[in-house]
Design an enzyme around this catalytic site. Structure first.
Site, short mmCIF file in Angstrom:
data_model
loop_
_atom_site.label_atom_id
_atom_site.label_comp_id
_atom_site.label_asym_id
_atom_site.label_seq_id
_atom_site.Cartn_x
_atom_site.Cartn_y
_atom_site.Cartn_z
N GLU A 157 0.86 -1.20 0.10
CA GLU A 157 -0.10 0.10 0.14
C GLU A 157 0.93 1.11 -0.18
O GLU A 157 0.60 2.11 -0.65
CB GLU A 157 -0.95 0.05 1.28
CG GLU A 157 -2.15 -1.04 1.20
CD GLU A 157 -2.64 -1.22 2.50
OE1 GLU A 157 -4.17 -1.32 2.34
OE2 GLU A 157 -2.16 -1.30 3.64
N ASP A 182 9.23 1.02 10.67
CA ASP A 182 8.29 0.03 11.04
C ASP A 182 9.10 -0.46 12.46
O ASP A 182 9.37 -1.59 12.59
CB ASP A 182 7.93 -0.90 10.26
CG ASP A 182 7.19 -2.10 10.91
OD1 ASP A 182 6.44 -1.75 11.91
OD2 ASP A 182 7.09 -3.44 10.60
N SER A 184 7.71 -1.03 15.41
CA SER A 184 7.06 -2.12 16.28
C SER A 184 7.24 -3.55 15.45
O SER A 184 6.68 -4.35 15.73
CB SER A 184 5.68 -1.52 16.51
OG SER A 184 5.25 -1.19 15.25
N HIS A 304 -9.91 45.12 -15.42
CA HIS A 304 -10.84 45.26 -16.59
C HIS A 304 -11.97 44.49 -16.51
O HIS A 304 -12.05 43.30 -16.21
CB HIS A 304 -9.88 45.17 -17.98
CG HIS A 304 -10.94 45.40 -19.23
ND1 HIS A 304 -11.30 46.61 -19.63
CD2 HIS A 304 -11.04 44.40 -20.07
CE1 HIS A 304 -11.90 46.53 -20.57
NE2 HIS A 304 -11.75 45.17 -21.20
N ASN A 305 -13.32 45.06 -16.96
CA ASN A 305 -14.59 44.25 -16.92
C ASN A 305 -14.59 43.64 -15.48
O ASN A 305 -14.97 42.31 -15.49
CB ASN A 305 -14.57 43.23 -17.94
CG ASN A 305 -14.66 43.81 -19.46
OD1 ASN A 305 -15.05 45.17 -19.47
ND2 ASN A 305 -14.49 43.17 -20.31
N GLU A 334 -13.57 48.64 -12.83
CA GLU A 334 -14.17 49.20 -13.82
C GLU A 334 -15.92 48.85 -13.94
O GLU A 334 -16.16 47.85 -13.41
CB GLU A 334 -13.76 48.41 -15.15
CG GLU A 334 -14.74 49.17 -16.50
CD GLU A 334 -14.01 48.42 -17.85
OE1 GLU A 334 -14.39 49.17 -18.87
OE2 GLU A 334 -13.45 47.38 -17.62
N ASP A 336 -19.20 49.44 -15.77
CA ASP A 336 -19.96 49.59 -16.98
C ASP A 336 -21.56 49.59 -16.77
O ASP A 336 -22.27 48.83 -16.52
CB ASP A 336 -19.83 48.42 -18.07
CG ASP A 336 -18.62 48.58 -18.87
OD1 ASP A 336 -17.52 49.36 -18.56
OD2 ASP A 336 -18.28 47.86 -20.00
N HIS A 349 -21.79 43.85 -19.41
CA HIS A 349 -20.93 44.35 -20.75
C HIS A 349 -21.95 44.41 -21.80
O HIS A 349 -22.70 43.39 -22.21
CB HIS A 349 -20.05 42.98 -20.97
CG HIS A 349 -18.90 43.57 -22.16
ND1 HIS A 349 -19.23 43.46 -23.38
CD2 HIS A 349 -17.63 44.03 -21.78
CE1 HIS A 349 -17.94 43.85 -24.03
NE2 HIS A 349 -17.01 44.22 -22.90
N GLU A 383 -17.88 53.60 -17.19
CA GLU A 383 -18.27 53.98 -18.50
C GLU A 383 -19.62 54.07 -18.44
O GLU A 383 -20.58 53.10 -18.18
CB GLU A 383 -17.78 52.56 -19.19
CG GLU A 383 -16.18 52.42 -19.66
CD GLU A 383 -15.78 53.41 -20.29
OE1 GLU A 383 -16.26 54.08 -21.18
OE2 GLU A 383 -14.76 54.00 -19.90
N LYS A 432 -13.49 58.00 -11.69
CA LYS A 432 -12.79 58.31 -13.08
C LYS A 432 -13.90 58.22 -14.02
O LYS A 432 -14.51 57.34 -14.42
CB LYS A 432 -11.90 57.39 -13.48
CG LYS A 432 -11.26 57.18 -14.64
CD LYS A 432 -10.43 56.20 -14.92
CE LYS A 432 -10.28 56.16 -16.70
NZ LYS A 432 -11.18 55.79 -17.47
N ARG A 540 -4.78 54.92 -18.76
CA ARG A 540 -5.04 53.85 -18.50
C ARG A 540 -5.19 53.21 -19.71
O ARG A 540 -5.61 53.46 -20.72
CB ARG A 540 -6.65 53.86 -18.12
CG ARG A 540 -7.21 52.42 -17.92
CD ARG A 540 -8.87 52.75 -17.26
NE ARG A 540 -9.52 51.39 -17.07
CZ ARG A 540 -10.20 50.77 -17.74
NH1 ARG A 540 -10.30 50.89 -19.07
NH2 ARG A 540 -10.74 49.36 -17.42
N ASN A 668 10.48 10.81 -15.26
CA ASN A 668 9.73 10.15 -14.20
C ASN A 668 10.38 10.40 -12.60
O ASN A 668 10.56 9.65 -11.95
CB ASN A 668 10.23 8.50 -14.32
CG ASN A 668 9.00 8.02 -14.90
OD1 ASN A 668 7.88 8.58 -15.32
ND2 ASN A 668 9.24 6.41 -15.22
N ASP A 697 5.65 19.77 -17.14
CA ASP A 697 5.65 18.39 -17.40
C ASP A 697 5.99 18.29 -18.98
O ASP A 697 5.20 18.41 -19.67
CB ASP A 697 4.55 17.59 -17.13
CG ASP A 697 4.59 15.85 -17.19
OD1 ASP A 697 5.60 15.63 -17.54
OD2 ASP A 697 3.38 15.51 -17.22
#
Length: 749
Positions: A157, A182, A184, A304-305, A334, A336, A349, A383, A432, A540, A668, A697
């Site tokens: 395991e 291990d 024990s 933006h947006n 921003e 709008d 938008h 905007e 603004k 901007r 690997n 990778d």
């Protein structure tokens, strides 16, 4: 397993979480389903499933959580406020771009137990040291692999688990280490024994070699030996004696070593893996820059947006976009605004399928989140597409909701000759937008304005011949409500009409917007003039309207000409946001970075295209020895799949500094790959350069898969033996994944 080793099960809130609760998971007004939630025994994993008998379940780590919001603090929970009172509701907020989890408890007491319990666990997870995080990561893997939940694993395991952890190792060696752990002699490892086994497995030969180079007896570093290492390798010459003592006190786990002012190998490795051993100078993570200069002298983290969570054609508009951006230190958002059906302006938008949100809800969100991360000013880039009546509604919302937060007049009542400083504007929100006349004039209620660059065309050159048509010129005239115009103080939108016109006529409170294509063209054709212009005026820049997928441009191109408000789609992960996050990580993540002195000078001769012509030009050599990697995450979760990692170092800055180099790939081994390869660079403008470390990778037939990255300003690099703690594509930490490097910076001879 409590993160700090002390028992949390005695805490009544955590105890209830471990017993479990049935909570409603809410996705919308119409999707509300019961799920059974409980905290697992490790004290850091929350598990839930749809029903007691069902097989389907999910889980997440407390370390994935950033915060808990109490009550109706999400759009989803607000939508069901009439059905479920606030005292039953809470929101789990995840790091990065992962969606939030909205939950409703059966009783107020149960809601409080989860709210307080999760907050305590988040606090514990955030305050774990590097070793604690490592141990917890190992325990998480153990619990994940322990399918029958008996708390122990045999060698077969364990071998399977090592594959899951990206370890491909010699079976005989693994068995030898398994037997050592291990103690024990049962043929099984319990969780604590597995942690011990993993520690033996992860002993770092490359760190041991560095330790041996400076240790006289091979067992400890004396105070003098540690001083020597700090002075020679880490280039921490100043106060190295005091520094060495400080590091021993902070990182040495053995009390007997601390008492003799010495450091063992364990302490040395703990130091190298810590914030002090990180590649980022810790003192530059703090707020340290002069914040008393004019606002035009700072780069400003800008969105933006901001209202979008996805693309700009069909994506979801959400208040969460504003919350996420502000949490990341964004200082310019921003909005709008468009006419709403019921007299209430909406934000979305325009002319697309994106969902609408109320303007007043956006302003409420700004009120609540603008200054949680940074005290410095927030600019609202408006905007405005609304009729006169709804413009007046917007003005009223701004005044009533924001109150004293909203800047409505010059700070000292005078017409400014230069912009105020971030320090003077602390705690203020600036609008603004368009303004009729200057600060000197107040005109009639109905005012004419000329459209700014951004509204003239969706994206393109505002000086395009199509705009010279008389009808087009007439259409640019519109009406502006006096109430809204009067709220614009230091950020009046104006059309850019050339550097010569700006030199003779521009006032300091005028700001122009540039499409990415125009900004790049001006940089190439008149770089030095653009830099001088930006020493006085705010600019901007914004992404092309053709970027319907909400992709981003490289912000470095704009920063190199001194543009302050370089607006990016924060919702879109990738290289460009890595650069933005890395750049604004310095200076307390406050969202403002002071420009280099040669970009603040109105007589500057600096041009990004010809950096060698600048007075004081002094290129530097950057040498990076990529030594090794540690516990890199898998990219393919198929059993037996192991990554073949390579490291690429990318430099971003002025055009001549845009270079990259990479190591070979290691087959690997995502567990402890060793490259020992040196990559060399010449940095022509160190003050503007960013360095990005990317791990991929390797794939011979298709594009390499992304594993992790870390980006930082060149000026924030600590030389010497350093660890780079990798971030996901989303910009969130992926402990314990790291790179171990040796960095050298020197002047060209």
């Amino acid at each position: 397993m409590d993160p700090e080793g002390s028992c949390t099960e005695d805490d009544p809130h955590v105890k209830l979480m471990m017993e479990g609760s049935t909570l409603r998971k809410v996705k919308s007004r119409f999707w509300k389903k019961q799920r059974h939630f409980r905290l697992l025994e490790d004290g850091l994993t929350i598990w839930y499933k749809s029903g007691w008998a069902g097989k389907g379940h999910s889980k997440f780590s407390v370390s994935d959580l950033e915060a808990v919001r109490e009550g109706h603090q999400s759009e989803v929970l607000l939508s069901i406020a009439e059905e479920f009172p606030a005292e039953l509701c809470f929101t789990l907020v995840f790091h990065g771009r992962q969606g939030n989890l909205d939950l409703v408890a059966e009783t107020p007491d149960e809601a409080q137990a989860w709210i307080q319990g999760v907050r305590k666990l988040i606090h514990k997870a955030q305050n774990m040291d590097e070793q604690g995080r490592q141990d917890q990561w190992v325990r998480d893997w153990f619990l994940k692999a322990d399918k029958n939940k008996d708390g122990k694993m045999n060698f077969k395991e364990v071998k399977k688990l090592l594959k899951m952890m990206n370890v491909d190792m010699n079976e005989d060696h693994a068995l030898c280490l398994f037997t050592m752990a291990d103690k024990s002699e049962t043929g099984y490892l319990e969780i604590e024994q597995f942690v011990h086994f993993y520690k033996i497995l992860t002993q770092r030969d490359e760190v041991w070699k560095v330790f041996q180079d400076y240790s006289g007896d091979g067992e400890i570093l004396t105070l003098e030996e540690l001083e020597c290492f700090l002075r020679v390798e880490q280039q921490e010459g100043q106060h190295s004696s005091h520094r060495a003592e400080e590091l021993i006190q902070r990182y040495e786990p053995l009390e007997s070593a601390v008492n003799q002012s010495a450091m063992t190998m364990d302490g040395f490795q703990a130091y190298l893996c810590s914030l002090d051993g990180s590649i980022f100078k810790p003192e530059l993570l703090e707020l340290h820059q002069d914040m008393t200069q004019p606002l035009s002298h700072y780069f400003i983290s800008s969105s933006h947006n901001t209202y979008l969570l996805e693309n700009q054609l069909t994506g979801l508009s959400s208040l969460e976009g504003y919350i996420q951006a502000l949490k990341r230190g964004c200082r310019c958002v921003e909005v709008d605004s468009w006419d709403g059906d019921d007299g209430e302006p909406v934000v979305y938008h325009g002319h697309t399928l994106t969902k609408k949100i109320l303007f007043k809800d956006v302003i409420l969100t700004l009120r609540d989140y603008a200054f949680k991360v940074s005290e410095f000013p927030v600019i609202v880039s408006l905007e405005n597409h609304c009729c006169l009546e709804q413009q007046t509604v917007m003005a009223n919302h701004l005044r009533q909701i924001l109150g004293d937060m909203l800047l409505t007049a010059p700070l000292d009542g005078q017409i400014p000759e230069r912009l105020p400083s971030p320090q003077q504007l602390r705690g203020k929100i600036l609008l603004k937008a368009k303004k009729s006349g200057g600060l000197e004039t107040r005109l009639d209620e109905t005012l004419a304005y000329e459209a700014s660059d951004e509204e003239e065309v969706a994206d393109g050159d505002p000086e395009s011949p199509t705009l010279k048509d008389p009808q087009a010129e007439e259409n640019k005239k519109s009406k502006l409500s006096r109430e809204l115009s009067d709220l614009v103080v230091y950020c009046k939108n104006v059309r850019f009409q050339g550097f010569e016109q700006a030199r003779s006529n521009a006032t300091c409170y005028e700001i122009s917007s540039f499409s990415e294509s125009k900004a790049k063209r001006l940089s190439k054709e008149a770089g030095a003039e653009f830099v001088r212009y930006n020493s006085q005026q705010l600019s901007r820049t914004y992404p092309s309207g053709m970027r319907t997928d909400s992709s981003n441009y490289n912000p470095q191109d704009m920063w190199s000409t001194g543009c302050q408000i370089v607006a990016l789609n924060f919702q879109t992960a990738g290289l460009e946001m890595d650069l933005n996050d890395g750049f604004f990580r310095q200076n307390g993540s406050c969202g403002l970075i002071l420009k280099p002195d040669f970009m603040r000078d109105a007589n500057s001769r600096f041009s990004p295209e010809k950096p060698e012509e600048r007075p004081g030009y002094k290129p530097l050599r950057l040498s990076i020895q990529v030594i090794s990697g540690q516990q890199l995450p898998k990219v393919n979760m198929k059993e037996g799949s192991i990554v073949d990692p390579l490291v690429r170092v990318e430099i971003f800055g002025v055009p001549i500094d845009q270079v990259k180099a990479e190591t070979s790939h290691i087959n690997n081994n995502g567990f402890n790959p060793v490259w020992n390869q040196t990559l060399n660079f010449i940095i022509h403008v160190p003050e503007l350069a960013l360095v990005r470390f990317v791990v991929e990778d390797f794939d011979m037939t298709t594009k390499n898969d992304f594993i992790g990255q870390f980006t930082l300003p060149f000026t924030c690099i600590q030389p010497g033996y350093r660890h780079i703690h990798l971030l996901s594509k989303d910009g969130t930490p992926i402990p314990p994944s790291s790179l171990f490097v040796n960095v050298s910076i020197s002047e060209l001879t």
